[in-house]
Write an enzyme that holds these catalytic residues in place. Structure first.
Site, mmCIF file in Angstrom:
data_model
loop_
_atom_site.group_PDB
_atom_site.id
_atom_site.type_symbol
_atom_site.label_atom_id
_atom_site.label_comp_id
_atom_site.label_asym_id
_atom_site.label_seq_id
_atom_site.Cartn_x
_atom_site.Cartn_y
_atom_site.Cartn_z
ATOM 1 C CD GLU A 89 -24.984 85.388 31.103
ATOM 2 O OE1 GLU A 89 -24.995 86.733 30.896
ATOM 3 O OE2 GLU A 89 -24.132 84.888 31.469
ATOM 4 C CE LYS A 141 -20.043 84.420 38.580
ATOM 5 N NZ LYS A 141 -20.088 85.722 38.251
ATOM 6 C CG HIS A 165 -25.151 64.407 7.271
ATOM 7 N ND1 HIS A 165 -25.467 63.413 6.304
ATOM 8 C CD2 HIS A 165 -25.208 65.568 6.765
ATOM 9 C CE1 HIS A 165 -25.641 64.094 5.000
ATOM 10 N NE2 HIS A 165 -25.494 65.400 5.335
HETATM 11 O O1 PA5 Z 1 -22.403 88.781 30.279
HETATM 12 C C1 PA5 Z 1 -22.214 88.711 31.514
HETATM 13 O O2 PA5 Z 1 -22.440 89.473 32.492
HETATM 14 C C2 PA5 Z 1 -21.470 87.511 32.028
HETATM 15 O O3 PA5 Z 1 -21.207 86.515 31.014
HETATM 16 C C3 PA5 Z 1 -19.994 88.083 32.409
HETATM 17 O O4 PA5 Z 1 -19.369 88.528 31.160
HETATM 18 C C4 PA5 Z 1 -19.113 86.832 32.788
HETATM 19 O O5 PA5 Z 1 -19.616 86.398 33.876
HETATM 20 C C5 PA5 Z 1 -17.671 87.508 33.171
HETATM 21 O O6 PA5 Z 1 -17.717 88.296 34.127
HETATM 22 P P1 PA5 Z 1 -16.718 89.271 34.312
HETATM 23 O O7 PA5 Z 1 -16.379 90.100 33.213
HETATM 24 O O8 PA5 Z 1 -17.046 90.267 35.461
HETATM 25 O O9 PA5 Z 1 -15.360 88.610 34.884
#
Ligand code: PA5
Length: 441
Positions: A284, A418, A305
């Site tokens: 990310e 989303k 393996h």
């Molecule tokens: O790193 C991030 O920002 C994402 O992985 C969020 O943690 C994830 O989408 C969950 O979001 P939230 O905590 O708003 O539910």
């Protein structure tokens, strides 16, 4: 605490790969320290091991004790950065078999990290008629997967304990002021913990997001923070002998030389979810604007393996980073007077000796096969070591994102699915998009 071995990059990178990046690294380190680079509003994690909210930390410890007393199971609801860190640390320090072990702390079940009906039903049946509590974790408070799961477990708690009793068993970790979960928690009177404004999900394991479930599992969160603080101190020193600078420079140079995949490898099965946490952190943070090493992971020796053939001889796309922990115990290989398997040359040797030789053999084979190798050596696993390693990877990730000239602290690409999902689910406001998407499917 951490030893970085970059000697197996010789031949893959020019001599000056680090010195030629020193200015950029200095600037990256400055931006992280001063919180004024791209995404600087989300760099609170840089000083978190020193500046964390001590009052809240004490509340986390008290809540963990209460959960240990009131429940045999804690259901942790969250996805992505709101669950991977907790699971990573619990499995690393408590074992992937944590729930199977005899212990005086609750089982920890993770929910809301997907939309599988079967997985949800299994979690419910694993709880059975045992007493349980819920820690719902969502910074935004609007993420579909945990929100749906929370609806279900909240209802289960209310049916089992009544509204009042359920309130005593629900712990909400969310934004300090905004979002649907915050509103609900205020309204219902749940005990609340905060995801700090300046810490994004994937950097939040050392906030209440990770710390509450980790503490419930009986892990010493003070020692975890202490390890992170040691790393913060050690890695804040600018210069070419800083291992975070060295690793970030090596990754960047290898990426620029054409490598596209970083494989994180470990010989400890308990590392699997730590690698999942690491993949989110790097995926990310770096994977945007058509750039970034793809983070992947392997568990050795098992995956030698299965994936070993590709790593040795497939597309020459990857570099490999091996994390090695000193063993905690020793197991000697027994002698067999009949020596049917011909292994008596190993009799009396520790299993860790065999593992060490296997690792050395793999490193050389992979290097010979065109896979540059980075080796990170750590002492035996402990809370302090884990905190140190968490901070090390976070800090290298921040530096790496800036070397790559991306904002390492946003994740705009996560929104695409989303929005489509909201439209297809019929969320009010998405009608036009729904019609258009349905035509294409
Ligand atoms: O790193 C991030 O920002 C994402 O992985 C969020 O943690 C994830 O989408 C969950 O979001 P939230 O905590 O708003 O539910």
């Amino acid at each position: 605490m951490l030893t970085l071995d970059l000697s197996k990059l010789n031949g893959f990178l020019p001599q000056d790969y680090l010195s030629s990046r020193e200015d950029a690294l200095r600037e990256a380190a400055r931006m992280l320290a001063e919180h004024n680079g791209p995404g600087g509003d989300f760099t609170g994690w840089v000083t978190l091991p020193r500046d964390y909210d001590k009052e809240e930390f004490a509340r986390i410890q008290a809540a963990a004790k209460r959960i240990q007393q009131q429940s045999q199971v804690l259901v942790v609801i969250g996805i992505g950065g709101s669950y991977l860190g907790a699971r990573a640390v619990i499995e690393l320090l408590g074992s992937p078999n944590y729930n199977l072990k005899q212990k005086n702390t609750p089982d920890i079940l993770f929910a809301g990290n997907g939309l599988s009906t079967d997985a949800l039903l299994e979690t419910i049946s694993l709880i059975g008629d045992r007493d349980f509590s819920v820690n719902v974790i969502s910074k935004s408070g609007t993420t579909t997967e945990p929100a749906v799961a929370f609806r279900i477990f909240k209802q289960m708690l209310e049916e089992k304990y009544g509204k009042e009793g359920a309130r005593e068993r629900i712990y909400a970790t969310t934004d300090k002021a905004r979002g649907a979960l915050k509103g609900l928690a205020d309204q219902e009177g749940y005990e609340e913990f905060v995801v700090p404004d300046d810490v994004g999900g994937r950097y939040s394991v050392l906030t209440a997001v990770g710390l509450l479930p980790i503490a419930v599992a009986g892990i010493d969160i003070e020692a975890l923070m202490d390890g992170a603080a040691q790393a913060m101190e050690a890695l804040s020193a600018p210069g070419a002998d800083n291992p975070a600078w060295q690793y970030a420079a090596a990754r960047h140079a290898l990426y620029e030389s054409g490598k596209k995949v970083e494989l994180l490898a470990c010989y400890e099965p308990c590392f699997r979810f730590f690698a999942e946490w690491w993949k989110q952190l790097y995926g990310e943070s770096e994977g945007k604007e058509g750039k970034g090493l793809f983070p992947a992971s392997v568990e050795y020796t098992a995956d030698l393996h299965s994936m070993g053939q590709y790593i040795q001889e497939g597309e020459r796309l990857m570099l490999e980073t091996v994390v090695q922990f000193a063993p905690k115990g020793e197991f000697l290989i027994p002698n067999d007077p009949e020596n049917v398997d011909g292994l008596n040359f190993l009799s009396g040797k520790p299993l860790s000796f065999v593992a060490e030789q296997a690792m050395r053999a793999v490193i050389l084979a992979h290097v010979d096969g065109g896979v540059p190798n980075v080796r990170i050596q750590m002492p035996a696993l402990s809370e302090t070591v884990t905190g140190y390693l968490i901070y090390f990877f976070e800090y290298v990730c921040g530096l790496s994102g800036y070397l790559l000239k991306v904002n390492p602290f946003n994740q705009p690409g996560v929104e695409a699915y989303k929005n489509n999902m909201y439209a297809l689910l019929g969320k009010p406001g998405y009608e036009a998009q729904k019609a258009e998407l349905e035509k294409r499917l």
